[in-house]
Design a protein around this motif. Structure first.
Motif, PDB file in Angstrom:
ATOM      1  N   HIS A 150       0.826  -1.209   0.000  1.00 13.73           N
ATOM      2  CA  HIS A 150       0.000   0.000   0.000  1.00 13.73           C
ATOM      3  C   HIS A 150       0.864   1.264   0.000  1.00 13.73           C
ATOM      4  O   HIS A 150       0.422   2.332   0.439  1.00 13.73           O
ATOM      5  N   GLY A 151       2.092   1.085  -0.457  1.00 17.37           N
ATOM      6  CA  GLY A 151       2.976   2.229  -0.643  1.00 17.37           C
ATOM      7  C   GLY A 151       3.469   2.855   0.647  1.00 17.37           C
ATOM      8  O   GLY A 151       3.919   3.999   0.659  1.00 17.37           O
ATOM      9  N   ASP A 152       3.385   2.122   1.748  1.00 19.02           N
ATOM     10  CA  ASP A 152       3.763   2.675   3.042  1.00 19.02           C
ATOM     11  C   ASP A 152       4.987   1.957   3.583  1.00 19.02           C
ATOM     12  O   ASP A 152       4.889   0.873   4.148  1.00 19.02           O
ATOM     13  N   ASP A 153       6.169   2.577   3.394  1.00 24.43           N
ATOM     14  CA  ASP A 153       7.376   1.896   3.871  1.00 24.43           C
ATOM     15  C   ASP A 153       7.858   2.430   5.220  1.00 24.43           C
ATOM     16  O   ASP A 153       8.926   2.086   5.693  1.00 24.43           O
ATOM     17  N   THR A 154       7.024   3.282   5.827  1.00 32.68           N
ATOM     18  CA  THR A 154       7.454   3.841   7.118  1.00 32.68           C
ATOM     19  C   THR A 154       6.931   3.032   8.301  1.00 32.68           C
ATOM     20  O   THR A 154       7.347   3.253   9.432  1.00 32.68           O
ATOM     21  N   ARG A 155       6.012   2.123   8.047  1.00 34.72           N
ATOM     22  CA  ARG A 155       5.421   1.371   9.166  1.00 34.72           C
ATOM     23  C   ARG A 155       6.305   0.188   9.535  1.00 34.72           C
ATOM     24  O   ARG A 155       6.167  -0.916   9.019  1.00 34.72           O
ATOM     25  N   THR A 156       7.209   0.415  10.465  1.00 35.39           N
ATOM     26  CA  THR A 156       8.184  -0.611  10.839  1.00 35.39           C
ATOM     27  C   THR A 156       8.202  -0.856  12.350  1.00 35.39           C
ATOM     28  O   THR A 156       9.113  -1.496  12.858  1.00 35.39           O
ATOM     29  N   GLU A 157       7.202  -0.335  13.052  1.00 33.09           N
ATOM     30  CA  GLU A 157       7.184  -0.563  14.498  1.00 33.09           C
ATOM     31  C   GLU A 157       6.132  -1.600  14.863  1.00 33.09           C
ATOM     32  O   GLU A 157       4.977  -1.518  14.435  1.00 33.09           O
ATOM     33  N   ILE A 158       6.542  -2.551  15.671  1.00 32.84           N
ATOM     34  CA  ILE A 158       5.612  -3.559  16.168  1.00 32.84           C
ATOM     35  C   ILE A 158       5.449  -3.351  17.676  1.00 32.84           C
ATOM     36  O   ILE A 158       6.437  -3.269  18.417  1.00 32.84           O
ATOM     37  N   ILE A 159       4.206  -3.248  18.102  1.00 31.49           N
ATOM     38  CA  ILE A 159       3.922  -3.066  19.527  1.00 31.49           C
ATOM     39  C   ILE A 159       3.738  -4.430  20.176  1.00 31.49           C
ATOM     40  O   ILE A 159       3.003  -5.280  19.651  1.00 31.49           O
ATOM     41  N   ARG A 180       8.180  -1.757  20.108  1.00 30.29           N
ATOM     42  CA  ARG A 180       7.734  -0.800  21.123  1.00 30.29           C
ATOM     43  C   ARG A 180       7.014  -1.592  22.196  1.00 30.29           C
ATOM     44  O   ARG A 180       6.045  -2.287  21.905  1.00 30.29           O
ATOM     45  N   GLU A 181       7.499  -1.481  23.404  1.00 30.80           N
ATOM     46  CA  GLU A 181       6.932  -2.288  24.486  1.00 30.80           C
ATOM     47  C   GLU A 181       5.744  -1.590  25.136  1.00 30.80           C
ATOM     48  O   GLU A 181       5.795  -0.415  25.476  1.00 30.80           O
ATOM     49  N   LEU A 182       4.671  -2.370  25.302  1.00 26.26           N
ATOM     50  CA  LEU A 182       3.432  -1.839  25.862  1.00 26.26           C
ATOM     51  C   LEU A 182       3.287  -2.315  27.305  1.00 26.26           C
ATOM     52  O   LEU A 182       3.285  -3.516  27.559  1.00 26.26           O
ATOM     53  N   PRO A 183       3.182  -1.374  28.267  1.00 26.72           N
ATOM     54  CA  PRO A 183       3.107  -1.794  29.671  1.00 26.72           C
ATOM     55  C   PRO A 183       1.741  -2.400  30.045  1.00 26.72           C
ATOM     56  O   PRO A 183       0.737  -2.138  29.399  1.00 26.72           O
ATOM     57  N   THR A 184       1.767  -3.206  31.099  1.00 26.84           N
ATOM     58  CA  THR A 184       0.561  -3.832  31.633  1.00 26.84           C
ATOM     59  C   THR A 184       0.136  -3.095  32.897  1.00 26.84           C
ATOM     60  O   THR A 184       0.978  -2.648  33.677  1.00 26.84           O
ATOM     61  N   GLN A 185      -1.175  -2.987  33.091  1.00 33.59           N
ATOM     62  CA  GLN A 185      -1.689  -2.358  34.324  1.00 33.59           C
ATOM     63  C   GLN A 185      -1.679  -3.385  35.458  1.00 33.59           C
ATOM     64  O   GLN A 185      -1.633  -4.579  35.198  1.00 33.59           O
ATOM     65  N   ASP A 191      -2.186  -1.283  29.190  1.00 35.98           N
ATOM     66  CA  ASP A 191      -2.401   0.125  29.504  1.00 35.98           C
ATOM     67  C   ASP A 191      -2.840   0.859  28.232  1.00 35.98           C
ATOM     68  O   ASP A 191      -2.034   1.104  27.329  1.00 35.98           O
ATOM     69  N   LEU A 192      -4.129   1.206  28.185  1.00 37.55           N
ATOM     70  CA  LEU A 192      -4.678   1.812  26.966  1.00 37.55           C
ATOM     71  C   LEU A 192      -4.127   3.214  26.715  1.00 37.55           C
ATOM     72  O   LEU A 192      -3.930   3.617  25.567  1.00 37.55           O
ATOM     73  N   VAL A 193      -3.863   3.946  27.784  1.00 33.71           N
ATOM     74  CA  VAL A 193      -3.313   5.294  27.619  1.00 33.71           C
ATOM     75  C   VAL A 193      -1.933   5.197  26.980  1.00 33.71           C
ATOM     76  O   VAL A 193      -1.588   5.931  26.034  1.00 33.71           O
ATOM     77  N   ALA A 197      -0.501   6.446  23.164  1.00 37.38           N
ATOM     78  CA  ALA A 197       0.718   7.235  22.958  1.00 37.38           C
ATOM     79  C   ALA A 197       1.706   6.523  22.032  1.00 37.38           C
ATOM     80  O   ALA A 197       2.524   7.164  21.376  1.00 37.38           O
ATOM     81  N   LEU A 198       1.624   5.196  21.976  1.00 39.36           N
ATOM     82  CA  LEU A 198       2.594   4.433  21.171  1.00 39.36           C
ATOM     83  C   LEU A 198       2.241   4.414  19.689  1.00 39.36           C
ATOM     84  O   LEU A 198       3.124   4.360  18.838  1.00 39.36           O
ATOM     85  N   VAL A 199       0.934   4.389  19.388  1.00 38.23           N
ATOM     86  CA  VAL A 199       0.559   4.229  17.980  1.00 38.23           C
ATOM     87  C   VAL A 199       0.771   5.521  17.193  1.00 38.23           C
ATOM     88  O   VAL A 199       0.792   6.605  17.757  1.00 38.23           O
ATOM     89  N   GLY A 200       0.965   5.345  15.891  1.00 36.10           N
ATOM     90  CA  GLY A 200       1.165   6.502  15.038  1.00 36.10           C
ATOM     91  C   GLY A 200       1.475   6.059  13.628  1.00 36.10           C
ATOM     92  O   GLY A 200       1.266   4.889  13.281  1.00 36.10           O
ATOM     93  N   PRO A 201       1.989   6.958  12.820  1.00 39.40           N
ATOM     94  CA  PRO A 201       2.231   6.630  11.399  1.00 39.40           C
ATOM     95  C   PRO A 201       3.325   5.580  11.194  1.00 39.40           C
ATOM     96  O   PRO A 201       3.490   5.082  10.086  1.00 39.40           O
ATOM     97  N   LYS A 202       4.081   5.259  12.254  1.00 35.32           N
ATOM     98  CA  LYS A 202       5.108   4.226  12.095  1.00 35.32           C
ATOM     99  C   LYS A 202       4.605   2.852  12.521  1.00 35.32           C
ATOM    100  O   LYS A 202       5.303   1.846  12.382  1.00 35.32           O
TER     101      LYS A 202
END
Lengths: 497, 457
Positions: A150-159, A180-185, A191-193, A197-202
């Motif tokens: 889909h022409g998107d070569d910037t998405r290289t982060e796995i949560i 990218r490490e996602l903390p647990t409550q 932790d949804l907050v 904060a972690l998600v984005g164009p990457k």
């Protein structure tokens, strides 16, 4: 102590029934041939049979012991699965045999694909990944391929949640992604907050196990799905804990785009002392074009192979042929024996057993890591209090269980719970076995107060006591050497057999 | 209830102890919108007896009389003791040997296996197995890229004489790490890697080269020359080898001036049934200097606190469950049971037995080729020395001939037209120690008849 097979040997001894006669001259160049024979054992057939039978007796196994190993789903492996998979027509089938003489095998595999679609709620399945970790690799590689397509070569982060299996971050890295490490409550949900904060164009995607490795169902799965999809990422379902929801919840319904299934867990193929496994992958419509090849399609009443020549966007092959076919056959047999009603019962009784064990262990004095939560098919105990009071650790507890005739639960995983034991009884264990395990756990707990040193000295009944792992790593010895073994050694002139 | 032992009274007693009314209540943390109502598309349960009948019928459909197929999966005799022992429940149903004291059987088997593979390949250290030959090659390439710090290109030379499916697998697994595969052509006459094509890369930055022995055509490569070239140009040499052939052929640890760095391959020929392509196992060995870059499990010998010899998984800091995203590989489960079978196989065969199997394979294929040379219009394509496979060119359509043969219960070989269209009507045949002289004659007559039938049609 059982000697090494090499030490049992004697120069010139052979298992004669397997020694073919000489062939005379061959026309191969000398520099292509061995000067000396390899250092293989020189033993009789009885030596071999006795040695490996004796060694087998030094193992714990499902067939001999209760194996409450969290996250590993050590359920009974029905013998029929092995017997039927080893029927001559299946056992001797060459992987490249023509379709016209492979319809029996291919029909089984096609039906397995269909059944796996049904239990996961996905729209297509590829059976080729050879273990869970390879299924993960397939999944993340597909996610990457989708974004690139889909022409998107910037998405290289796995949560990846901090409680995840080590294979998740290792897989992301193998696929050229960063983690990218996602903390647990404290209640065990992510932790949804922090996720917001972690998600984005990457963001390429998230890898999630649900129920998680903490033994609880991720209640916010819908919100997670919305956040990740909303940011343009995809959702990967790690099927390690599928046994907990088999017949109850379909991962596809939770919004996952791709899933791997550990057939050696949920569908009861043998662990074999470390493998083989099988990590079939299922995908929703989004990722369907990228599935690894080959897979089986139906044309009228015939079954045919489909590969990259038909599926040009496929991520390609992951195994030389079609994966661990014999394992797939065993899973097929298991699923047919269970049928629709049997499969819907799996999660019920796996969950019943886990909650029963959890409740009973709590009542004899153990601390739960998540006391306010239901167990899924497994749960976490923490021995933090015992470690502080008596110095007895989760490791000591594990070893003491071996002396009681139980395989130890998974210890020190998930990493974020101190001194933890992850306990998974599976649905195939009876109430009596669980009660015996509870009694053994209570006995060890009592002993930590009375005589902690005895627990620290465990195990005493196993073939060896605790091993010196530091020495194993520092004075690395990973193969036998004939040098100090008189009478054995290299055969200098292979032509004089 | 298949494989669930609970009686109704057990279930009720357990629910009481938990403090819930029914099993459904145990799922009350799962949002109700996700509860599915039964499984659609799963057939009704069969009893073991009913399923036995179904599976026998299906397996009988796939039974053939005689096969001459190879191309990465080989028919060998497997001594009865191999699977009799390997399927003992203590091996079959054990987990990965993380609890060493409860897993000394499996651990010692792996240590013995590591010793045998190290010796067969002539290298120092073998891991405890990878999934299959193709994925082992991918891991060997990733390992080589980590080791060879003199090279920055991540370009890996893979001859076109490597099995095309292996090249595909290497691509799928390594592509996202920026590894670039460069394919080397083969010599049309010998069927070996073209040495002049290799020389063209002498002044380029190449990280590693894969050397197949034998190659996909069954032909022996100039392994010493290629290994020497690799040494001369700071290219890491990876051997891709057949373990049965290594009973006879020079081990990669002795190729060139002082051997290759890494060897890998498909372990299936060592006592593993063909079984439609798996489970097999990949083996991987290397020089000791590179042990910390080795992917997968490794067993070490040590002592317990009383000084008794014992075995344990070691150097686990390379692995994903400790090192997570910085591990050498994501591999966790490997092919443990296949390793157990292969270790028993190698013990039963011993050094002489394995060599004799290799010799018989070589000789049977030689004899097969001479039978085929007697058929009008059938020729061997390559002149290079071969081990136990050969490429034949037929005067008519290979596909049509194979169809006729399979109707007669004979699998005549692997067609090469989709992998190597430039070879025309080419057929890869293999004869192992399992073939008698009569088998070769039967195949010869059948091939002659099939060619006649196809050319008349």
């Amino acid at each position: 102590m059982e000697p090494l097979i090499f030490q049992l040997g004697k120069k010139g001894r052979t298992a004669g029934a397997h020694l073919l006669e000489g062939v005379g001259e061959m026309e191969l160049p000398n520099n292509a041939l061995r000067d000396k024979l390899p250092l293989l054992p020189e033993v009789s057939e009885l030596d071999v049979v006795r040695h490996y039978t004796r060694l087998s007796q030094k193992n714990f196994s499902i067939d001999t012991h209760f194996y409450p190993l969290g996250s590993c789903t050590m359920k009974y492996n029905p013998r029929a699965c092995n017997t039927f998979a080893m029927l001559a027509g299946f056992r001797d089938r060459h992987p490249l045999a023509p379709e016209m003489v492979s319809q029996g095998f291919m029909k089984c595999m096609f039906e397995l694909q269909e059944m796996l679609k049904a239990v996961t709620g996905m729209s297509a399945v590829s059976l080729t990944p050879m273990a869970g970790a390879q299924g993960e690799l397939a999944g993340v590689t597909m996610i990457r391929a989708y974004h690139l397509d889909h022409g998107d070569d910037t998405r290289t982060e796995i949560i990846v949640p901090d409680a995840a299996h080590g294979t998740n971050p290792a897989t992301a890295k193998m696929c050229g992604c960063s983690v990218r490490e996602l903390p647990t409550q404290p209640d065990g949900d992510v932790d949804l907050v922090a996720l917001e904060a972690l998600v984005g164009p990457k963001t390429a995607g998230i890898m999630l196990t649900n129920p998680s490795t903490l033994g609880v169902f991720e209640r916010n799965i819908k919100a997670i799905q919305e956040i990740v999809h909303g940011a343009g990422g995809l959702l990967y379902y790690d099927g390690a804990n599928l046994n907990a929801i088999l017949g109850k919840v379909l991962p596809g319904d939770m919004g996952f785009d791709v899933i791997h299934i550990n057939l050696h867990k949920t569908f009861s193929t043998p662990h074999g002392g470390g493998g083989p496994g099988s990590g079939a992958v299922g995908v929703g419509d989004t990722l369907k074009p990228y599935l690894p090849v080959p897979f089986i399609a139906r044309q009228g009443s015939n079954y045919v192979w489909e590969d990259s020549s038909v599926h040009s966007k496929s991520i390609g092959r992951l195994s030389a042929f079609m994966g661990n076919a014999g394992v797939l056959l065993r899973a097929y047999v298991y699923m047919r024996l269970l049928g629709e009603s049997g499969m819907s019962r799996v999660a019920n009784y796996a969950t019943l057993n886990a909650n029963y064990l959890m409740e009973k262990l709590k009542s004899v004095g153990f601390d739960l890591a998540f006391p306010s939560r239901r167990a899924s098919h497994e749960f976490v105990l923490t021995l933090k209090r015992q470690a502080k009071e008596s110095g007895v650790t989760a490791m000591d507890f594990s070893k003491a269980l071996l002396d009681e005739g139980f395989h130890a639960p998974t210890a020190y995983f998930p990493l974020l719970i101190p001194e933890c034991l992850l306990i998974e009884p599976t649905e195939t264990e009876s109430k009596e076995t669980l009660d015996q395990f509870i009694a053994a756990m209570a006995k060890i707990l009592e002993e930590t107060q009375r005589d902690p040193q005895a627990i620290k000295d465990a195990p005493v009944s196993t073939p060896v006591r605790r091993l010196d792992e530091v020495r194993a790593a520092r004075q690395l010895n990973v193969r036998y050497s004939y040098q100090d073994h008189e009478g054995l050694g290299e055969i200098e002139d292979p032509r004089s057999l | 209830m298949p494989f669930i032992p609970h009686t109704e009274s057990d279930t009720q007693a357990m629910l009481r102890d938990i403090g819930v009314e029914n099993i459904e209540e145990l799922f009350d943390e799962i949002p109700s919108e996700f509860h599915c109502l039964g499984l659609k598309g799963i057939p009704k349960a069969l009893t073991e007896f009913q399923l036995a009948r179904l599976m026998r019928e299906r397996s009988a459909k796939d039974q053939i009389k005689l096969s001459f197929m190879g191309a990465g999966a080989y028919e060998h005799h497997i001594p009865a003791a191999v699977w009799e022992i390997a399927t003992r429940g203590e091996y079959y149903s054990a987990y990965t040997p993380y609890q060493a004291e409860a897993s000394q059987g499996t651990l010692q088997v792996i240590y013995e296996y590591q010793t045998m593979i190290a010796s067969l390949t002539g290298l120092d250290v073998s891991n405890a197995s990878l999934y299959d030959g193709a994925s082992a090659l991918a891991e060997a390439i990733l390992m080589a890229v980590r080791i060879n710090r003199k090279s920055r290109s991540k370009r890996v030379l893979i001859p076109k004489t490597v099995h095309p499916f292996y090249v595909d697998v290497v691509g799928s697994i390594t592509r996202n790490q920026g590894i670039k595969i460069v394919q080397l052509p083969y010599d049309n006459e010998t069927g070996q890697v073209s040495l002049s094509a290799l020389d063209a890369y002498s002044h380029e930055d190449i990280t590693a080269i894969v050397i197949p022995q034998t190659n996909v055509f069954g032909v022996l490569e100039e392994v010493h020359t290629i290994t020497q070239w690799a040494v001369d140009h700071d290219v890491l040499a990876i051997a891709l080898v057949n373990p049965v052939a290594l009973g006879l052929l020079k081990p990669p640890g002795e190729w060139g001036p002082d051997g290759v760095a890494i060897a890998c391959g498909e372990g299936q020929p060592l006592g593993i049934p063909l079984s439609s392509g798996g489970p097999y196992f990949g083996f991987l060995s290397c020089r000791e200097a590179f042990v910390r870059q080795l992917p997968g499990r490794l067993v070490g010998r040590t002592t317990d606190l009383e000084g008794t010899q014992g075995f344990t998984l070691t150097l686990q800091a390379r692995e994903q469950h400790i090192r997570r995203s910085r591990a050498t590989s994501n591999i966790c489960t490997n092919q443990g049971l296949m390793v157990t079978a292969a270790t028993i196989y190698m013990s039963l065969l011993g050094p002489r037995g394995l060599r004799r199997v290799a010799e018989h394979c070589h000789v049977k294929t030689r004899d097969l080729v001479s039978v085929m040379n007697g058929i009008d219009g059938v020729d061997e394509v390559f002149t290079g020395k071969r081990f136990h496979e050969a490429v034949l060119r037929l005067p008519v359509s290979v596909e049509a001939v194979l169809n006729v043969l399979s109707e007669w219960g004979i699998l005549g070989g692997v067609p090469l037209s989709s992998w190597y269209p430039e070879l025309g009507e080419a057929l890869l045949v293999c004869a192992t120690e399992t073939k008698s002289d009569d088998d070769l004659k039967i195949y010869g007559q059948a091939l002659r008849a099939a060619i006649d039938q196809v050319s008349e049609a």
